[in-house]
Scaffold this active site. Structure first.
Site, PDB file in Angstrom:
ATOM      1  N   LYS A 262       6.941  11.499  59.537  1.00  0.00           N
ATOM      2  CA  LYS A 262       6.211  10.262  59.195  1.00  0.00           C
ATOM      3  C   LYS A 262       5.215   9.844  60.285  1.00  0.00           C
ATOM      4  CE  LYS A 262       9.552   8.294  55.987  1.00  0.00           C
ATOM      5  NZ  LYS A 262      10.354   7.108  55.653  1.00  0.00           N
ATOM      6  N   ASP A 298       7.107   1.620  52.287  1.00  0.00           N
ATOM      7  CA  ASP A 298       8.508   1.171  52.366  1.00  0.00           C
ATOM      8  C   ASP A 298       8.602  -0.355  52.344  1.00  0.00           C
ATOM      9  OD1 ASP A 298       9.863   3.556  52.308  1.00  0.00           O
ATOM     10  OD2 ASP A 298       9.889   3.802  54.487  1.00  0.00           O
TER      11      ASP A 298
HETATM   12  P1  NAP Z   1      16.754   6.181  61.437  1.00  0.00           P
HETATM   13  O1  NAP Z   1      15.364   5.897  61.884  1.00  0.00           O
HETATM   14  O2  NAP Z   1      17.402   7.448  61.853  1.00  0.00           O
HETATM   15  O3  NAP Z   1      17.674   4.956  61.916  1.00  0.00           O
HETATM   16  C1  NAP Z   1      19.064   4.991  61.748  1.00  0.00           C
HETATM   17  C2  NAP Z   1      19.648   3.629  62.095  1.00  0.00           C
HETATM   18  O4  NAP Z   1      21.064   3.676  61.836  1.00  0.00           O
HETATM   19  C3  NAP Z   1      19.511   3.256  63.573  1.00  0.00           C
HETATM   20  O5  NAP Z   1      19.381   1.876  63.700  1.00  0.00           O
HETATM   21  C4  NAP Z   1      20.830   3.756  64.145  1.00  0.00           C
HETATM   22  O6  NAP Z   1      21.219   3.103  65.338  1.00  0.00           O
HETATM   23  C5  NAP Z   1      21.775   3.359  63.034  1.00  0.00           C
HETATM   24  N1  NAP Z   1      23.022   4.107  63.123  1.00  0.00           N
HETATM   25  C6  NAP Z   1      23.208   5.413  62.790  1.00  0.00           C
HETATM   26  N2  NAP Z   1      24.497   5.755  63.025  1.00  0.00           N
HETATM   27  C7  NAP Z   1      25.117   4.637  63.507  1.00  0.00           C
HETATM   28  C8  NAP Z   1      26.444   4.343  63.943  1.00  0.00           C
HETATM   29  N3  NAP Z   1      27.397   5.300  63.905  1.00  0.00           N
HETATM   30  N4  NAP Z   1      26.728   3.104  64.369  1.00  0.00           N
HETATM   31  C9  NAP Z   1      25.759   2.148  64.410  1.00  0.00           C
HETATM   32  N5  NAP Z   1      24.494   2.363  64.019  1.00  0.00           N
HETATM   33  C10 NAP Z   1      24.169   3.598  63.574  1.00  0.00           C
HETATM   34  O7  NAP Z   1      16.852   6.152  59.853  1.00  0.00           O
HETATM   35  P2  NAP Z   1      16.002   5.256  58.828  1.00  0.00           P
HETATM   36  O8  NAP Z   1      14.855   6.059  58.338  1.00  0.00           O
HETATM   37  O9  NAP Z   1      15.754   3.944  59.444  1.00  0.00           O
HETATM   38  O10 NAP Z   1      17.039   5.155  57.593  1.00  0.00           O
HETATM   39  C11 NAP Z   1      18.243   4.425  57.724  1.00  0.00           C
HETATM   40  C12 NAP Z   1      19.018   4.484  56.407  1.00  0.00           C
HETATM   41  O11 NAP Z   1      18.267   3.895  55.360  1.00  0.00           O
HETATM   42  C13 NAP Z   1      19.309   5.909  55.919  1.00  0.00           C
HETATM   43  O12 NAP Z   1      20.606   5.899  55.373  1.00  0.00           O
HETATM   44  C14 NAP Z   1      18.285   6.148  54.826  1.00  0.00           C
HETATM   45  O13 NAP Z   1      18.756   7.062  53.847  1.00  0.00           O
HETATM   46  C15 NAP Z   1      18.133   4.759  54.250  1.00  0.00           C
HETATM   47  N6  NAP Z   1      16.804   4.534  53.683  1.00  0.00           N
HETATM   48  C16 NAP Z   1      16.748   4.077  52.398  1.00  0.00           C
HETATM   49  C17 NAP Z   1      15.514   3.823  51.841  1.00  0.00           C
HETATM   50  C18 NAP Z   1      15.446   3.333  50.428  1.00  0.00           C
HETATM   51  O14 NAP Z   1      14.378   3.480  49.812  1.00  0.00           O
HETATM   52  N7  NAP Z   1      16.485   2.759  49.894  1.00  0.00           N
HETATM   53  C19 NAP Z   1      14.324   4.013  52.567  1.00  0.00           C
HETATM   54  C20 NAP Z   1      14.434   4.456  53.887  1.00  0.00           C
HETATM   55  C21 NAP Z   1      15.683   4.709  54.434  1.00  0.00           C
HETATM   56  P3  NAP Z   1      20.802   3.716  66.762  1.00  0.00           P
HETATM   57  O15 NAP Z   1      19.383   3.278  67.001  1.00  0.00           O
HETATM   58  O16 NAP Z   1      21.789   3.123  67.709  1.00  0.00           O
HETATM   59  O17 NAP Z   1      20.921   5.208  66.660  1.00  0.00           O
END
Ligand code: NAP
Length: 468
Positions: A262, A298
């Site tokens: 991205k 998004d």
């Molecule tokens: P990302 O950039 O990898 O961010 C992941 C987030 O989750 C970070 O804040 C991370 O915290 C936290 N996290 C992961 N494991 C954790 C744990 N064990 N304990 C506490 N915090 C934890 O991913 P993203 O792109 O933001 O996506 C996040 C989620 O949203 C994913 O599940 C994705 O599938 C979903 N999503 C859904 C949509 C939709 O259209 N519905 C769109 C985008 C994303 P740290 O910073 O501490 O690692």
């Protein structure tokens, strides 16, 4: 109506995408012996591919009248036709040999009408395989073997264009059917219906197999009867720019971009939307003749999803709590602030990431330590989980809901499962809850409209198709 003398999934997909009315009948030809006898007689690769296409058309044409199309495709490397790899080891040897060298794909079509040939066409595509490292070759074979083992040359250029330095020719010839000349000849015989060359778009990522976008866009194309194709493209981390160059040259209208590209998508653009710039990443690219336009949908998708459930809702003057500080959180904080949120509390396991976001987005964003993420519950009007916690296969999100008011809206962008533990608990407390699937569906709307020219709607049929 046209009869395709083949059961090839990719050729049927192209005909369907173009809107050509057709049915299909397998020709049941012993291609290997036919090819061997033609080569033994000194036939050139062009003669071989043309003869194979003709043989299939003639065979089906002998059983039924009307228009019958026979097709074949061969890969020619150093003057020799190469077939399907017999094993991963065989493919490894072939790819090492083709490394850095040109080869071509010949795609032949022969059209019969009432038992007589009336048209023949051979499309040619020139490809140069990149100089691939041994590790890249092994990775390609390991990742794609199930899909590629039945393909000449052991690749699908359309799903792994990064293997090539250059692809010169018509993209549909790469896919196995010269659709534009075919539509022209069918039109001359009154058999093209409303067929048109399909508009091309896709989604780029690594991994890409899990992406729901091809189902989503495919459902819309079908619902709206549009001539278009939307394909998943596997792009390793360091191959994004090359892939974009190849897809633009192939005439793609644009693409969605997912992890891990991205930021690279934003960097390759000439023009960016305000959302893409503020979020620092792009998930939707439009290929224009004078350059690439990058958007990030998004934030739009998130807000549309909330409003699809609560039409009168606005973040204006509200106090919000955002859990997580990853890519999705950036988009959601941007959306909430743009919509007028008075305060956004932000809590993330890695507090430094939350601090960085708070600094970027300014004084309305306040960091809450992860251990104290529930400490402001009594003030929160709107709560969103943007972490991956709660997703199938991930640990559950631990969040103490006590103190939340029943007027608080609680949403989770995780959509697998649709109702996460967070939403279940909030629902039991009387809060309005909104699942994350709608965000995925709504964020796709601007891209679809830009590429295919029709604004699609998010409805139950789409939700069901994506969940199936
Ligand atoms: P990302 O950039 O990898 O961010 C992941 C987030 O989750 C970070 O804040 C991370 O915290 C936290 N996290 C992961 N494991 C954790 C744990 N064990 N304990 C506490 N915090 C934890 O991913 P993203 O792109 O933001 O996506 C996040 C989620 O949203 C994913 O599940 C994705 O599938 C979903 N999503 C859904 C949509 C939709 O259209 N519905 C769109 C985008 C994303 P740290 O910073 O501490 O690692």
């Amino acid at each position: 109506m046209l009869c395709l003398a083949s059961q090839s999934e990719s050729r049927m997909a192209i005909l369907r995408a173009a809107g050509v009315p057709f049915d299909a009948m397998a020709a049941r030809v012993d291609e290997d012996s036919l090819k061997a006898s033609l080569l033994a007689d000194g036939a050139s690769p062009r003669d071989v591919v043309d003869a194979l296409a003709e043989y299939k058309a003639r065979k089906v044409s002998s059983k039924q009248g009307g228009l019958v199309l026979g097709c074949d495709q061969v890969l020619v490397f150093e003057g020799t036709i190469f077939g399907k790899p017999t094993s991963p080891g065989d493919l490894r040897d072939l790819m090492r040999h083709m490394n850095g060298r040109p080869h071509k794909l010949l795609t032949a079509q022969v059209l019969y009408k009432d038992g007589e040939p009336i048209w023949r066409h051979i499309g040619r595509v020139d490809l140069t395989m990149r100089v691939l490292s041994a590790a890249e070759i092994d990775d390609h074979i390991e990742t794609h073997w199930d899909d590629i083992q039945h393909s000449a040359g052991g690749y699908h250029a359309e799903t792994t264009p990064h293997l090539f330095d250059d692809i010169k020719g018509d993209w549909f010839d790469v896919l196995g059917l010269s659709i534009t000349p075919l539509i022209n000849i069918l039109r001359a015989h009154g058999a093209a219906g409303t067929a048109k060359r399909p508009v091309l778009a896709g989604v780029l990522g690594c991994p890409i197999k899990q992406s729901k976008s091809p189902i989503l866009h495919g459902t819309w194309l079908w619902q709206h009867g549009l001539q278009g194709m939307y394909v998943p493209v596997h792009v390793p981390k360091d191959q994004f720019e090359r892939t974009i160059r190849i897809l633009r040259a192939a005439g793609f209208a644009g693409c969605n971009v997912t992890i891990p590209h991205k930021e690279a998508a934003l960097a390759c653009s000439k023009e960016q939307s305000a959302a893409a710039r503020a979020i620092g990443a792009s998930n939707t690219l439009f290929f224009r003749p004078d350059g690439i336009v990058a958007d990030n949908t998004d934030a739009f998708g998130f807000m549309e999803n909330i409003r699809a459930h609560r039409a009168d809702w606005s973040a204006d003057g509200q106090t919000c709590l955002v859990l997580g500080a990853g890519g999705a959180a950036r988009a959601i904080i941007f959306a909430l602030l743009e919509d007028g949120a008075a305060r956004v509390f932000l809590s993330n396991r890695t507090s430094a990431k939350a601090e960085t976001l708070a600094q970027e987005f300014g004084e309305r964003v306040h960091v809450l330590p992860w251990d104290a993420r529930s400490s402001r519950n009594t003030q929160i009007d709107f709560l969103v989980n943007t972490t991956s916690l709660g997703m199938d296969g991930q640990p559950s999100l631990e969040f103490d809901l006590s103190g939340l008011r029943d007027t608080t809206i609680v949403t989770d962008i995780v959509y697998k499962p649709l109702e996460t533990n967070l939403l279940l608990g909030a629902r039991h407390m009387g809060c309005a809850t909104i699942d994350g699937l709608g965000m995925l569906l709504h964020q796709a709307v601007p891209g679809f409209e830009g590429w295919f020219g029709t604004r699609p709607t998010v409805d139950h049929a789409l939700r069901d198709a994506v969940l199936a």
